[in-house]
Design an enzyme around this catalytic site. Structure first.
Site, PDB file in Angstrom:
ATOM      1  N   ASP A 113       8.124  21.354  15.264  1.00 37.43           N
ATOM      2  CA  ASP A 113       7.529  19.831  15.063  1.00 37.43           C
ATOM      3  C   ASP A 113       8.166  18.823  16.216  1.00 37.43           C
ATOM      4  O   ASP A 113       8.147  17.757  15.939  1.00 37.43           O
ATOM      5  CB  ASP A 113       8.187  19.503  13.670  1.00 37.43           C
ATOM      6  CG  ASP A 113       9.714  19.322  13.652  1.00 37.43           C
ATOM      7  OD1 ASP A 113      10.234  20.014  14.531  1.00 37.43           O
ATOM      8  OD2 ASP A 113      10.203  18.818  12.502  1.00 37.43           O
ATOM      9  N   LYS A 164      23.579  16.970  10.649  1.00 35.63           N
ATOM     10  CA  LYS A 164      23.291  15.839   9.613  1.00 35.63           C
ATOM     11  C   LYS A 164      24.815  15.238   9.126  1.00 35.63           C
ATOM     12  O   LYS A 164      24.708  15.060   8.102  1.00 35.63           O
ATOM     13  CB  LYS A 164      22.487  15.986   8.701  1.00 35.63           C
ATOM     14  CG  LYS A 164      21.022  16.580   9.156  1.00 35.63           C
ATOM     15  CD  LYS A 164      19.960  16.535   8.163  1.00 35.63           C
ATOM     16  CE  LYS A 164      18.717  16.935   9.163  1.00 35.63           C
ATOM     17  NZ  LYS A 164      18.243  18.447   8.888  1.00 35.63           N
ATOM     18  N   ASP A 223      10.606  14.179  16.969  1.00 27.68           N
ATOM     19  CA  ASP A 223      10.611  15.236  15.990  1.00 27.68           C
ATOM     20  C   ASP A 223       9.557  14.506  14.667  1.00 27.68           C
ATOM     21  O   ASP A 223       9.823  13.584  14.301  1.00 27.68           O
ATOM     22  CB  ASP A 223      11.911  15.183  15.518  1.00 27.68           C
ATOM     23  CG  ASP A 223      12.388  15.680  13.984  1.00 27.68           C
ATOM     24  OD1 ASP A 223      12.983  16.677  13.984  1.00 27.68           O
ATOM     25  OD2 ASP A 223      11.585  15.413  13.169  1.00 27.68           O
TER      26      ASP A 223
HETATM   27  N1  GDD Z   1       9.440  29.900   9.739  1.00 24.07           N
HETATM   28  C1  GDD Z   1      10.102  28.812   9.115  1.00 24.07           C
HETATM   29  N2  GDD Z   1      10.760  28.775   8.049  1.00 24.07           N
HETATM   30  N3  GDD Z   1      10.367  27.673   9.962  1.00 24.07           N
HETATM   31  C2  GDD Z   1      10.979  26.501   9.331  1.00 24.07           C
HETATM   32  C3  GDD Z   1      11.552  26.864   7.941  1.00 24.07           C
HETATM   33  C4  GDD Z   1      11.615  27.992   7.484  1.00 24.07           C
HETATM   34  O1  GDD Z   1      11.822  28.256   6.254  1.00 24.07           O
HETATM   35  N4  GDD Z   1      12.128  25.495   7.564  1.00 24.07           N
HETATM   36  C5  GDD Z   1      11.819  24.728   8.619  1.00 24.07           C
HETATM   37  N5  GDD Z   1      11.111  25.212   9.452  1.00 24.07           N
HETATM   38  C6  GDD Z   1      10.610  24.952  11.007  1.00 24.07           C
HETATM   39  C7  GDD Z   1       9.863  23.296  10.756  1.00 24.07           C
HETATM   40  O2  GDD Z   1       8.542  23.609  10.792  1.00 24.07           O
HETATM   41  C8  GDD Z   1      10.290  22.553  12.057  1.00 24.07           C
HETATM   42  O3  GDD Z   1       9.381  22.873  13.083  1.00 24.07           O
HETATM   43  C9  GDD Z   1      11.606  23.416  12.157  1.00 24.07           C
HETATM   44  O4  GDD Z   1      11.808  24.466  11.898  1.00 24.07           O
HETATM   45  C10 GDD Z   1      12.716  22.666  12.069  1.00 24.07           C
HETATM   46  O5  GDD Z   1      13.110  21.961  10.675  1.00 24.07           O
HETATM   47  P1  GDD Z   1      12.998  20.571  10.188  1.00 24.07           P
HETATM   48  O6  GDD Z   1      12.928  20.779   8.523  1.00 24.07           O
HETATM   49  O7  GDD Z   1      12.026  19.762  10.936  1.00 24.07           O
HETATM   50  O8  GDD Z   1      14.402  20.176  10.612  1.00 24.07           O
HETATM   51  P2  GDD Z   1      15.153  18.828  11.014  1.00 24.07           P
HETATM   52  O9  GDD Z   1      14.067  18.126  11.889  1.00 24.07           O
HETATM   53  O10 GDD Z   1      15.571  18.038   9.746  1.00 24.07           O
HETATM   54  O11 GDD Z   1      16.508  19.303  11.690  1.00 24.07           O
HETATM   55  C11 GDD Z   1      16.293  20.131  12.908  1.00 24.07           C
HETATM   56  O12 GDD Z   1      15.572  19.493  14.130  1.00 24.07           O
HETATM   57  C12 GDD Z   1      16.340  18.422  14.589  1.00 24.07           C
HETATM   58  C13 GDD Z   1      15.727  17.935  15.876  1.00 24.07           C
HETATM   59  O13 GDD Z   1      14.648  17.839  15.630  1.00 24.07           O
HETATM   60  C14 GDD Z   1      17.658  20.522  13.091  1.00 24.07           C
HETATM   61  O14 GDD Z   1      17.428  21.781  14.156  1.00 24.07           O
HETATM   62  C15 GDD Z   1      18.555  19.423  13.911  1.00 24.07           C
HETATM   63  O15 GDD Z   1      19.918  19.999  14.230  1.00 24.07           O
HETATM   64  C16 GDD Z   1      17.766  18.763  14.974  1.00 24.07           C
HETATM   65  O16 GDD Z   1      18.648  17.845  15.461  1.00 24.07           O
HETATM   66 MG    MG Z   2      12.196  18.411  12.378  1.00 23.59          MG
END
Ligand code: GDD
Ligand code: MG
Length: 371
Positions: A113, A164, A223
């Site tokens: 994303d 977080k 993001d």
């Molecule tokens: N295959 C798979 N399975 N993908 C997953 C799953 C899962 O169970 N859960 C989440 N994802 C994918 C989402 O589609 C996304 O592309 C990515 O993993 C990160 O998940 P998010 O849910 O968007 O996490 P976030 O935005 O709260 O936090 C993450 O991204 C931040 C940066 O954008 C973390 O990596 C943070 O540390 C980081 O700062």
């Molecule tokens: Mg994200």
């Protein structure tokens, strides 16, 4: 670029995207359009431009929609899918794809994303120099609390990783930007057969052991987590796509007196009725029909939407196959889920979210979630 053998990337493309409801009820977030193409297509283009041989897309929620969209190849990049019977988090999918990834080579892992203009070649150079188990792209942000926060030393080694954190837990404003170069040793650190949030279970320990490096990035970076992020990403990418003016696909038909103000994108086979005004900051998908004398501004319109005559859509998002009647107003922050219908003369004043397939027959003049 990474090596002389196969260059592979793993794209995390699962998760329920609950903060993007009701749009994510019927479509995985990585297929949300941004300035005319799905988020994941921006990523795949980047992999293609950087000569990756293979992308492994880790999927679960609405996997078929992603598989049907991309098939098994995208502009020279072979695609394989790593299925998860249930969501495995952000680390579980890496372990789950071990067989597909394990060529003994460095690989790229990306949160699907993320939209960014990162220079992967430079990141590879930095990873080669520092030789950690993983290099994490990092960037400064104003409010780090929604992200993974890193503390680094002068040699770009990550000393601490906190996912977080609250304000007291970390003072750093550098965050994990969601792009990693990883060595195959990473598999030894991820437990198998269960959900693993890599940012909570693996990165903090690797940081303590001095096995994580940082690579600083600037420039465009989004993001797509919440609706506001999605709208901001769309506006920023419209600026990129429309450097020389609004982008209107050839098959679009426009009536007389139509004005499309840049930056805006109008997708294939869409029809804009006479005297309508579209833009600035509007993305219109494929086969959208806009009636005469309507005005669309600062909005995202998915594919196959119909909008009646003399309607106003401002600061809103219309999911695929929604129908907006004549003389309707869809106001700022409102979101209409796919296949929903907003009848003639109805006004959704602001921040009204309408669930998919719903029919709205009367105006709603305050923020609401219509189920
Ligand atoms: N295959 C798979 N399975 N993908 C997953 C799953 C899962 O169970 N859960 C989440 N994802 C994918 C989402 O589609 C996304 O592309 C990515 O993993 C990160 O998940 P998010 O849910 O968007 O996490 P976030 O935005 O709260 O936090 C993450 O991204 C931040 C940066 O954008 C973390 O990596 C943070 O540390 C980081 O700062
Ligand atoms: Mg994200």
């Amino acid at each position: 670029m990474l090596s002389v053998t196969t260059v592979k990337a793993l794209v995390l493309a699962g998760g329920y995207a609950t903060r993007l409801r009701p749009l994510s009820c019927t479509r995985p977030k990585l297929l949300f359009p941004v300035a005319g193409k799905p988020i994941l297509e921006w990523t795949m283009e980047k992999l293609s431009r950087n000569s990756f041989d293979e992308a492994i897309i880790a999927v679960n929620y609405m996997a078929d929609a992603i598989k049907n969209h991309f098939g098994d190849e995208f502009r020279g990049v072979k695609i394989r899918y790593s299925d998860e019977p249930k969501p495995l988090g952000t680390g579980g999918p890496i372990k789950n794809a071990e067989q597909l990834l394990n060529t003994g080579e460095t690989f790229l892992t990306m949160n699907g994303d993320i939209l960014s203009d990162i220079d992967i070649g430079q990141m590879v150079g930095s990873h080669r120099k520092n030789k950690p188990v993983a290099t994490i792209a990092v960037r400064p942000v104003k409010d780090p609390s929604r992200f993974g926060v890193v503390e680094i030393d002068e040699r770009m080694q990550i000393k601490r990783f906190v996912e977080k954190p609250n304000r007291r837990e970390s003072q750093s404003n550098l965050i994990n930007a969601g792009l990693y170069l990883m060595e195959p040793q990473i598999f030894d650190y991820i437990p198998s057969g269960r959900k693993v949030v890599i940012e909570r279970e693996v990165f903090p320990n690797l940081a303590k052991q001095g096995k994580l490096s940082a690579f600083k990035i600037g420039g465009t970076w989004f993001d797509v987590g919440k609706i506001e992020d999605y709208r901001a990403a769309n506006s920023a990418m419209l600026d990129v796509v429309c450097r020389t003016g609004a982008k209107i696909e050839k098959s679009v038909r426009k009536g007389s007196g139509v004005v499309v103000s840049s930056p805006s994108f109008i997708g294939r086979d869409s029809v804009i009725g006479s005297d309508s005004i579209v833009g600035p900051y509007v993305s219109v998908g494929e086969a959208v029909a806009i009636g005469e004398g309507s005005r669309i501004v600062d909005s995202i319109v998915f594919d196959h939407v119909t909008i009646g005559k003399s309607s106003l859509v401002q600061g809103a998002i219309l999911g695929e196959e929604t129908r907006v009647g004549a003389n309707a107003i869809i106001g700022a922050g409102s979101i209409v889920g796919s296949h929903a219908a907003i009848h003639d003369n109805v006004k959704l004043s602001r921040n009204v979210a309408v669930c998919p397939y719903k029919e709205v027959e009367e105006s709603i003049l305050q923020p609401a979630y219509v189920m």
